[in-house]
Enzyme design. Structure first.
Site, PDB file in Angstrom:
ATOM      1  N   GLN A  75     -49.963  57.303  50.379  1.00  0.00           N
ATOM      2  CA  GLN A  75     -50.389  57.707  51.726  1.00  0.00           C
ATOM      3  C   GLN A  75     -50.277  56.538  52.717  1.00  0.00           C
ATOM      4  OE1 GLN A  75     -51.124  60.517  53.249  1.00  0.00           O
ATOM      5  NE2 GLN A  75     -50.693  61.745  51.431  1.00  0.00           N
ATOM      6  N   SER A  76     -49.221  55.774  52.605  1.00  0.00           N
ATOM      7  CA  SER A  76     -49.075  54.576  53.442  1.00  0.00           C
ATOM      8  C   SER A  76     -48.891  54.908  54.923  1.00  0.00           C
ATOM      9  CB  SER A  76     -47.867  53.774  52.951  1.00  0.00           C
ATOM     10  OG  SER A  76     -47.594  52.710  53.841  1.00  0.00           O
ATOM     11  N   ASN A  77     -49.757  54.341  55.749  1.00  0.00           N
ATOM     12  CA  ASN A  77     -49.573  54.424  57.196  1.00  0.00           C
ATOM     13  C   ASN A  77     -48.453  53.483  57.630  1.00  0.00           C
ATOM     14  OD1 ASN A  77     -52.011  56.097  57.736  1.00  0.00           O
ATOM     15  ND2 ASN A  77     -53.033  54.296  56.885  1.00  0.00           N
TER      16      ASN A  77
END
Ligand SMILES: *Cc1c(COP(=O)(O)O)cnc(C)c1O
Length: 342
Positions: A75-77
């Site tokens: 879930q990397s921003n």
């Protein structure tokens, strides 16, 4: 220190607002809490990686690169903002996603930021947890180079000295805003992960001789390890900047009591912080970073760390796009007809 000496490629809306949180401050009954809205940088839902990418993308363009290669957790921003930045810069983007969180439903790998990666047309490959992800990313860059592409590798979180210049810019911006408002800042609090945000802030404040303490709330590493990585990167950033004087290790403050069960795992305290800030200020925090940072701030207020006359600035680093991947933790219970009655 003259930041305009470094090439910069515009990606975000700056300056981001610096605003009071009157309802949260009243509810906690402690110091006045302010919020620096780096969740509002504007790049495909925004966040703190936008500032770093302005310097990293400029460097990539200067080197003649045509493909940004980076890595992050599922879930990397950072991956999402890099995928967005590539379009604006006329480049391609390729990403590796580490399965760092293993306790979530299957949709964790398709919704939230991953869905935005799809919409932004950034091809990604998954990696099992525990690998040296920067080495994996560099290997991907070399494979792309062998096919004739011109890759530019950005380390996880955009956290090297060039990326940290983004948070030097934030330090300058914040101090200028506060000076204009006549606001004395006693402490800055934010979530710290790959270290570039805190390192850039600490380096920037050091460079302009504005001795404001910055408290990093760790989302992953133990306190001593996190202080080491922030300090190392802050020193490298000072060198790149040409800032004079030694940046002592004790300028870096970190607490690690709010990691919970681990990176990306949101416990009761994290969920409570998300709800409290949504239900007082109508501001959305995220379960991986900013809500842990806020939980740290709330705990410090309750412990009496600050005086009532203090002004505390919470740096909102973004991340709300990941909320959808945490539906299982955040949704209210429903009755049989689908209504919620809480
Ligand atoms: C990456 C990230 C952080 C942590 O910043 P670092 O520079 O990696 O320490 C905090 N909040 C959000 C929402 C992020 O995406």
């Amino acid at each position: 220190m003259h930041l305009a000496r470094f090439p910069r490629f515009a990606l975000g809306h700056f300056p981001t607002p610096l605003e009071k949180m009157p309802r949260l401050s009243a509810a906690l009954g402690g110091p006045t809490i302010w919020i620096k809205r780096d969740d509002c940088t504007g790049l495909a839902t925004g966040g703190n990686k936008t500032r770093k990418l302005e310097f990293l993308v400029a460097d990539a363009l200067q080197q003649g690169a045509d493909t940004l290669v980076t890595q992050g957790a599922t879930q990397s921003n950072h991956v999402r903002q890099t995928a967005a930045a590539a379009h604006i810069a006329g480049m391609k983007c390729r990403a590796l996603l580490e399965r760092r969180v293993t306790t979530m439903p299957a949709s964790y790998e398709s919704t939230g930021n991953v869905l935005l990666d799809d919409i932004l047309d950034c091809p990604y490959e998954f990696r099992e947890r525990g690998l040296d992800m920067n080495a994996e990313g560099q290997a991907l860059a070399e494979r792309l180079r062998a096919t004739g592409a011109k890759p530019y590798f950005i380390p996880g979180g955009g956290s090297n000295a060039i990326g940290a210049l983004g948070y030097v810019s934030c330090a300058y911006e914040l101090v200028a805003q506060a000076d204009q408002m006549g606001l004395r800042i006693d402490r800055i609090v934010h979530a710290t992960g790959s270290a570039g945000t805190q390192a850039g802030l600490v380096a920037g404040l050091h460079a302009i001789n504005a001795p404001i303490d910055v408290l990093g709330v760790s989302v992953r590493a133990k306190r001593t390890a996190q202080i080491d990585s922030v300090h190392r990167l802050a020193v490298a950033t000072c060198e790149l900047l040409g800032a004079r004087g030694t940046l002592e290790r004790d300028r870096v403050e970190v607490i690690d009591e709010h990691v919970g069960a681990g990176y990306g795992q949101a416990g009761a305290e994290t969920v409570a912080a998300i709800r409290q800030v949504a239900r007082t200020e109508a501001i959305l925090l995220d379960p991986v970073y900013s809500a842990k940072g806020m939980a740290g701030l709330i705990a410090q207020v309750r412990a009496g760390t600050f005086s009532k006359s203090d002004n505390i600035v919470f740096l909102h680093t973004g991340g709300a796009s990941a909320l959808f991947a945490y539906e299982a933790l955040l949704a209210e219970p429903r009755s049989a007809d689908g209504s919620t009655g809480h």
